[in-house]
Write a protein that holds these residues in place. Structure first.
Motif, PDB file in Angstrom:
ATOM      1  N   PHE A  68      40.502  41.797  40.050  1.00 43.12           N
ATOM      2  CA  PHE A  68      41.327  40.890  40.841  1.00 43.12           C
ATOM      3  C   PHE A  68      41.073  41.128  42.322  1.00 43.12           C
ATOM      4  N   VAL A  69      41.124  40.036  43.105  1.00 40.58           N
ATOM      5  CA  VAL A  69      41.080  40.101  44.559  1.00 40.58           C
ATOM      6  C   VAL A  69      42.349  39.423  45.074  1.00 40.58           C
ATOM      7  N   TYR A  70      43.011  40.050  46.044  1.00 41.09           N
ATOM      8  CA  TYR A  70      44.208  39.425  46.616  1.00 41.09           C
ATOM      9  C   TYR A  70      43.823  38.604  47.836  1.00 41.09           C
ATOM     10  N   HIS A  71      44.124  37.304  47.792  1.00 47.04           N
ATOM     11  CA  HIS A  71      43.822  36.375  48.887  1.00 47.04           C
ATOM     12  C   HIS A  71      45.041  36.351  49.811  1.00 47.04           C
ATOM     13  N   GLU A  72      44.926  37.017  50.958  1.00 46.17           N
ATOM     14  CA  GLU A  72      46.084  37.210  51.834  1.00 46.17           C
ATOM     15  C   GLU A  72      46.642  35.900  52.377  1.00 46.17           C
ATOM     16  N   ALA A  73      45.774  34.971  52.744  1.00 46.92           N
ATOM     17  CA  ALA A  73      46.240  33.713  53.328  1.00 46.92           C
ATOM     18  C   ALA A  73      47.008  32.870  52.314  1.00 46.92           C
ATOM     19  N   LEU A  74      46.547  32.851  51.075  1.00 48.19           N
ATOM     20  CA  LEU A  74      47.218  32.071  50.027  1.00 48.19           C
ATOM     21  C   LEU A  74      48.385  32.831  49.407  1.00 48.19           C
ATOM     22  N   GLY A  75      48.351  34.157  49.503  1.00 48.64           N
ATOM     23  CA  GLY A  75      49.343  34.963  48.811  1.00 48.64           C
ATOM     24  C   GLY A  75      49.164  34.896  47.304  1.00 48.64           C
ATOM     25  N   GLN A  76      47.913  34.748  46.859  1.00 48.63           N
ATOM     26  CA  GLN A  76      47.613  34.624  45.438  1.00 48.63           C
ATOM     27  C   GLN A  76      46.469  35.553  45.050  1.00 48.63           C
ATOM     28  N   LEU A  77      46.392  35.840  43.758  1.00 50.54           N
ATOM     29  CA  LEU A  77      45.288  36.613  43.216  1.00 50.54           C
ATOM     30  C   LEU A  77      44.150  35.693  42.805  1.00 50.54           C
ATOM     31  N   ILE A  78      42.921  36.171  42.969  1.00 50.32           N
ATOM     32  CA  ILE A  78      41.745  35.495  42.449  1.00 50.32           C
ATOM     33  C   ILE A  78      41.159  36.411  41.372  1.00 50.32           C
ATOM     34  N   TYR A  79      41.008  35.890  40.167  1.00 42.79           N
ATOM     35  CA  TYR A  79      40.461  36.659  39.054  1.00 42.79           C
ATOM     36  C   TYR A  79      38.959  36.418  39.004  1.00 42.79           C
ATOM     37  N   ILE A  80      38.173  37.475  39.201  1.00 39.48           N
ATOM     38  CA  ILE A  80      36.720  37.400  39.185  1.00 39.48           C
ATOM     39  C   ILE A  80      36.247  38.078  37.904  1.00 39.48           C
ATOM     40  N   TYR A  81      35.429  37.395  37.121  1.00 38.14           N
ATOM     41  CA  TYR A  81      35.048  37.957  35.827  1.00 38.14           C
ATOM     42  C   TYR A  81      33.740  37.335  35.332  1.00 38.14           C
ATOM     43  N   LEU A  82      33.182  37.933  34.289  1.00 38.45           N
ATOM     44  CA  LEU A  82      32.047  37.348  33.586  1.00 38.45           C
ATOM     45  C   LEU A  82      32.578  36.684  32.331  1.00 38.45           C
ATOM     46  N   ASP A  83      32.275  35.397  32.150  1.00 36.07           N
ATOM     47  CA  ASP A  83      32.855  34.656  31.033  1.00 36.07           C
ATOM     48  C   ASP A  83      32.107  34.975  29.732  1.00 36.07           C
ATOM     49  N   GLY A  84      32.390  34.197  28.684  1.00 33.32           N
ATOM     50  CA  GLY A  84      31.788  34.446  27.385  1.00 33.32           C
ATOM     51  C   GLY A  84      30.276  34.353  27.374  1.00 33.32           C
ATOM     52  N   ASN A  85      29.699  33.613  28.328  1.00 25.54           N
ATOM     53  CA  ASN A  85      28.246  33.544  28.482  1.00 25.54           C
ATOM     54  C   ASN A  85      27.714  34.584  29.462  1.00 25.54           C
ATOM     55  N   ARG A  86      28.626  35.386  29.980  1.00 20.32           N
ATOM     56  CA  ARG A  86      28.330  36.384  31.004  1.00 20.32           C
ATOM     57  C   ARG A  86      27.962  35.739  32.329  1.00 20.32           C
ATOM     58  N   TYR A  87      28.489  34.531  32.599  1.00 21.42           N
ATOM     59  CA  TYR A  87      28.304  33.881  33.883  1.00 21.42           C
ATOM     60  C   TYR A  87      29.404  34.347  34.843  1.00 21.42           C
ATOM     61  N   PRO A  88      29.073  34.653  36.094  1.00 14.54           N
ATOM     62  CA  PRO A  88      30.112  34.978  37.066  1.00 14.54           C
ATOM     63  C   PRO A  88      31.080  33.807  37.231  1.00 14.54           C
ATOM     64  N   SER A  89      32.372  34.080  37.168  1.00  9.54           N
ATOM     65  CA  SER A  89      33.387  33.033  37.191  1.00  9.54           C
ATOM     66  C   SER A  89      34.581  33.483  38.021  1.00  9.54           C
ATOM     67  N   ALA A  90      35.387  32.510  38.430  1.00 13.44           N
ATOM     68  CA  ALA A  90      36.571  32.793  39.240  1.00 13.44           C
ATOM     69  C   ALA A  90      37.706  31.872  38.840  1.00 13.44           C
ATOM     70  N   SER A  91      38.912  32.399  38.897  1.00 13.13           N
ATOM     71  CA  SER A  91      40.104  31.621  38.575  1.00 13.13           C
ATOM     72  C   SER A  91      41.211  31.993  39.543  1.00 13.13           C
ATOM     73  N   VAL A  92      41.852  30.985  40.144  1.00  7.93           N
ATOM     74  CA  VAL A  92      42.986  31.227  41.038  1.00  7.93           C
ATOM     75  C   VAL A  92      44.221  31.469  40.193  1.00  7.93           C
ATOM     76  N   CYS A  93      44.962  32.518  40.534  1.00 13.03           N
ATOM     77  CA  CYS A  93      46.113  32.920  39.724  1.00 13.03           C
ATOM     78  C   CYS A  93      47.421  32.722  40.470  1.00 13.03           C
ATOM     79  N   THR A  94      48.454  32.418  39.708  1.00 14.42           N
ATOM     80  CA  THR A  94      49.808  32.377  40.242  1.00 14.42           C
ATOM     81  C   THR A  94      50.580  33.534  39.628  1.00 14.42           C
ATOM     82  N   LEU A  95      51.124  34.392  40.472  1.00 11.28           N
ATOM     83  CA  LEU A  95      51.864  35.555  40.002  1.00 11.28           C
ATOM     84  C   LEU A  95      53.353  35.292  40.139  1.00 11.28           C
TER      85      LEU A  95
END
Length: 500
Positions: A68-95
């Motif tokens: 996880f990366v914390y995006h200070e300006a948005l006040g949200q987490l960004i989830y960085i991961y390798l998906d089922g194909n092992r492709y680099p991926s990102a998802s904006v999270c609401t906590l």
């Protein structure tokens, strides 16, 4: 007027309001107004450390990295991961409390990858990720931007043929991102350690400089992210960790450090051993404790049982002085010891995450503080009692409200799991202060409370003429706090000045 009673004809009842008590209140006690209209005591509440509740972050990609990366300006987490194909991926999270809602995933690059690192750049509000594309035989870095619901990504920037697993640091003075990676130009003769500096604007990364080789030598059987990087803002230096094979057979790999200066171009400085003996290490890491302005070096002892060791150090422009190593425990799983330490500036704590080295492979975190070269350990906290197998590259990120965003592998359920952990801290309600009881009030009974603009005569031991403040625990003291009450006009009486 010759005495206090003539000055205070109401007998301390000025600006007294009747309230119902929530809990038994003593005479002269500071109180807050509660949401139900009752009054309760100003007090401290100790919030304990906890590992949170495990939940699924993504399914079908359990063996691949995430953080996880914390995006200070948005006040949200960004989830960085390798998906089922092992492709680099990102998802904006609401906590929400301790629950994460994951947004729609965005693939940053449609090629299989391994290893991940990521950071947030506060000067441009960009996110930078690093990974190695397996089919291209080199490491890459890539910049992205985020809204409250999605991310956008620019092109990838190669670190060099056969470069391995870049890691990242934010250089606050220049506002650039620094990458640190292993360059393996001949497969057999590997040079461990080179840096690149990039300026970042939105999703565009512009290469500024490439460093000379930091140290070199044959790399026995390769390594995977066996090193780390951090930026010491106190002396404006980059410090890196690595393992350097020892001749003649190169099977022993000794932890090292190297100091690098960067002003838009690199100047490679001093380097030295991170341990005094020829201890062989499997992995190393390094991070900066901004609270104590210490550098924390960690390495995994390449022995059986494995030991996860940390040492605090003071950094100058030419040398790193490390104190004694402290083991965070006895036996750990080597596969989880990547990107294992973070620093929380709010609490002043460093937090390490690790996996138990035998079945059922629990996940733990442990906080510790540093002072110079000394380390004080906190308690070991269980995140999950079982993962089904040695987790692959667990990660931990400090976020606001003394919380921790934790990611790890759940082999039993074939997925990546997350948990929102909690650091211990003391919570006070003193900023909700409204007055001082004029008399003792029993629980649920009604009694008088002196509010601002009034006089309270229920104190003892006050110093006449001194200003008094509400402390975190509800006591009154001359020690300044954010909540000023008023001034003592006798040893027992405080004039609650109208501060509204």
């Amino acid at each position: 007027m010759s005495n206090l009673s003539e000055l205070l004809p109401t007998g301390g009842g000025q600006n007294a309001v009747d309230f119902v008590a929530s809990g038994t209140l003593s005479s002269g006690q500071t109180v807050v107004l509660k949401t139900d209209g009752t009054v309760g005591a100003v007090a401290e509440t100790v919030v304990s450390e906890s590992g949170g509740t495990p939940a699924a972050a993504a399914s079908g990609n359990r063996t691949y990295n995430s953080l996880f990366v914390y995006h200070e300006a948005l006040g949200q987490l960004i989830y960085i991961y390798l998906d089922g194909n092992r492709y680099p991926s990102a998802s904006v999270c609401t906590l929400n409390g301790t629950t994460i809602t994951f947004g729609t995933p965005v693939i940053t690059n449609s090629n299989t990858a391994q290893a991940l690192d990521a950071l947030y750049m506060p000067n441009t509000e960009s996110i930078v990720i690093a990974f190695r594309l397996t089919s291209f035989f080199q490491g890459y870095v890539q910049a992205g931007t985020a809204t409250s619901s999605t991310t956008s990504w620019g092109g990838i920037n190669g670190q060099g043929t056969n470069s391995l697993n870049p890691v990242l640091a934010y250089h606050a003075t220049t506002g650039h991102v620094i990458t640190y990676y292993e360059e393996d130009s001949n497969y057999d003769d590997s040079y461990l350690g080179r840096c690149k500096g990039y300026s970042v604007t939105g999703t565009t990364m512009t290469l500024q400089s490439t460093s000379n080789i930091l140290w070199g030598g044959q790399q026995a059987y390769g390594s995977i992210q066996a090193y780390g990087i951090c930026y010491d803002s106190n002396i404006n230096r980059i410090v890196v960790s690595g393992i350097v094979p020892v001749p003649p057979f190169f099977f022993t790999k000794v932890p090292k450090w190297n100091i690098v200066s960067y002003t838009g171009s690199f100047s490679v400085g001093a380097y030295g051993d991170a341990v005094t003996s020829s201890t062989s290490a499997g992995r190393t890491g390094i991070h900066y404790d901004s609270t104590s302005q210490s550098v924390v070096y960690n390495y995994l002892l390449d022995a059986n049982p494995t030991a996860f060791n940390v040492a605090a150090g003071t950094l100058s422009t030419t040398s790193l002085t490390l104190g004694s190593y402290t083991s965070l425990g006895t036996t750990y799983s080597a596969s989880s010891l990547v990107s294992v330490i973070t620093h929380d500036a709010n609490s002043g704590k460093n937090i390490a995450i690790f996996c138990g080295g035998s079945s059922p492979y629990p996940i733990y975190f442990r906080s510790f503080t540093t002072s110079g070269t000394s380390i004080t350990l906190g308690n070991t906290v269980t995140v999950t009692s079982s993962t089904g197998g040695p987790p692959n590259r667990s990660s931990i990120t400090a976020i606001p409200n003394f919380q921790l965003a934790i990611s790890y592998e759940n082999t039993t359920n074939d997925r990546r799991d997350y948990s929102i952990g909690q650091l211990s801290y003391t919570l006070t309600n003193n900023t909700d202060f409204i007055g001082i009881t004029a008399e003792a009030i029993s629980d649920t009974a009604t009694g008088a409370v002196n509010v601002y603009g009034g006089i309270n005569e229920a104190q003892t031991g006050l110093t006449i003429g001194s200003d008094y403040y509400v402390q975190d625990d509800g006591s009154l003291s001359t020690t300044a706090s954010s909540v000023k009450v008023g001034q003592a006009i006798s040893a027992t009486t405080i004039n609650m000045m109208d501060l509204t």
